[in-house]
Motif scaffolding. Structure first.
Motif, PDB file in Angstrom:
ATOM      1  N   VAL A 104       0.851  -1.186   0.000  1.00  0.00           N
ATOM      2  CA  VAL A 104       0.000   0.000   0.000  1.00  0.00           C
ATOM      3  C   VAL A 104       0.888   1.237   0.000  1.00  0.00           C
ATOM      4  CG1 VAL A 104      -0.150   0.173   2.538  1.00  0.00           C
ATOM      5  CG2 VAL A 104      -2.037   1.007   1.124  1.00  0.00           C
ATOM      6  N   VAL A 105       0.367   2.327  -0.520  1.00  0.00           N
ATOM      7  CA  VAL A 105       1.055   3.619  -0.448  1.00  0.00           C
ATOM      8  C   VAL A 105       0.515   4.362   0.768  1.00  0.00           C
ATOM      9  CG1 VAL A 105       1.428   5.845  -1.565  1.00  0.00           C
ATOM     10  CG2 VAL A 105       1.495   3.743  -2.916  1.00  0.00           C
ATOM     11  N   VAL A 106       1.430   4.779   1.654  1.00  0.00           N
ATOM     12  CA  VAL A 106       1.083   5.513   2.871  1.00  0.00           C
ATOM     13  C   VAL A 106       1.500   6.966   2.672  1.00  0.00           C
ATOM     14  CG1 VAL A 106       1.518   5.738   5.347  1.00  0.00           C
ATOM     15  CG2 VAL A 106       1.427   3.469   4.303  1.00  0.00           C
ATOM     16  N   ARG A 107       0.555   7.892   2.928  1.00  0.00           N
ATOM     17  CA  ARG A 107       0.866   9.311   2.744  1.00  0.00           C
ATOM     18  C   ARG A 107       0.004  10.159   3.668  1.00  0.00           C
ATOM     19  NH1 ARG A 107       0.994  12.756  -2.885  1.00  0.00           N
ATOM     20  NH2 ARG A 107       1.929  14.601  -1.957  1.00  0.00           N
ATOM     21  N   ARG A 108       0.615  11.215   4.190  1.00  0.00           N
ATOM     22  CA  ARG A 108      -0.079  12.156   5.072  1.00  0.00           C
ATOM     23  C   ARG A 108      -0.550  13.355   4.254  1.00  0.00           C
ATOM     24  NH1 ARG A 108       0.205  13.264  10.595  1.00  0.00           N
ATOM     25  NH2 ARG A 108       1.791  11.657  10.733  1.00  0.00           N
ATOM     26  N   PHE A 109      -1.795  13.736   4.495  1.00  0.00           N
ATOM     27  CA  PHE A 109      -2.388  14.942   3.923  1.00  0.00           C
ATOM     28  C   PHE A 109      -2.920  15.759   5.093  1.00  0.00           C
ATOM     29  CE2 PHE A 109      -2.691  11.811   0.552  1.00  0.00           C
ATOM     30  CZ  PHE A 109      -2.279  12.519  -0.568  1.00  0.00           C
ATOM     31  N   TRP A 118      -4.079   5.367   3.205  1.00  0.00           N
ATOM     32  CA  TRP A 118      -3.520   4.145   2.632  1.00  0.00           C
ATOM     33  C   TRP A 118      -4.266   3.936   1.315  1.00  0.00           C
ATOM     34  CZ3 TRP A 118      -2.738  -0.385   6.623  1.00  0.00           C
ATOM     35  CH2 TRP A 118      -1.816   0.007   7.598  1.00  0.00           C
ATOM     36  N   SER A 119      -3.543   3.928   0.207  1.00  0.00           N
ATOM     37  CA  SER A 119      -4.184   3.839  -1.100  1.00  0.00           C
ATOM     38  C   SER A 119      -3.303   3.067  -2.082  1.00  0.00           C
ATOM     39  CB  SER A 119      -4.453   5.243  -1.652  1.00  0.00           C
ATOM     40  OG  SER A 119      -3.223   5.926  -1.864  1.00  0.00           O
ATOM     41  N   ASP A 120      -3.780   2.938  -3.308  1.00  0.00           N
ATOM     42  CA  ASP A 120      -3.027   2.306  -4.392  1.00  0.00           C
ATOM     43  C   ASP A 120      -2.524   0.922  -4.003  1.00  0.00           C
ATOM     44  OD1 ASP A 120      -3.305   4.620  -6.087  1.00  0.00           O
ATOM     45  OD2 ASP A 120      -1.788   5.584  -4.830  1.00  0.00           O
TER      46      ASP A 120
END
Length: 131
Positions: A81-86, A92-94
């Motif tokens: 999974v792609v982990v990213r902060r906004f 958690w996406s893609d």
């Protein structure tokens, strides 16, 4: 409404070192996608001594391997999974899933609660076995 993350450690056994399981909203993500017999990443890889965990979310997305089937990821693929902060949200996406498998939906965590859970799991080193 945000998703809820709980990180659990599976103690080391005769075949594998301690590994992690990721429970979201009360369900084991790995078992839900990889099926029974699959395993999570080794705790030592996700919580390396002296370095921050790659689970820590930043503004730059990064792909993390969260699990693999019993036959190994080299055979059927990994759950990642792609982990990213906004801002105040960790996403958690893609998803990439082993074959056959269906990807989970995109997950959204309250960043403050996410950080607390990662820090809690990172600090709990009871899984380390010194031989």
């Amino acid at each position: 409404m945000f998703d809820r993350l709980e990180i659990r450690v599976v103690p080391p056994g005769p075949r594998f070192a301690a590994q992690l399981r990721f429970w979201v909203n009360g369900e084991d993500v790995i078992e839900g996608v990889v099926q029974e017999g699959g395993r999570g990443p080794f705790a030592a890889d996700v919580f390396p001594a002296g370095r921050p965990s790659p689970l820590r979310a930043t503004g730059e997305g990064r792909r993390l391997e969260l699990g693999e089937p019993e036959c190994t990821g080299g055979c059927c693929g990994f759950l990642s999974v792609v982990v990213r902060r906004f801002g105040d949200v960790v996403r958690w996406s893609d998803w990439e899933v082993p074959q056959p498998g269906s990807p989970p939906t995109e997950l959204h965590f309250d960043a403050g609660r996410y950080d607390v859970e990662v820090a809690r799991a990172e600090a709990d080193r009871r899984w380390q076995v010194h031989r």
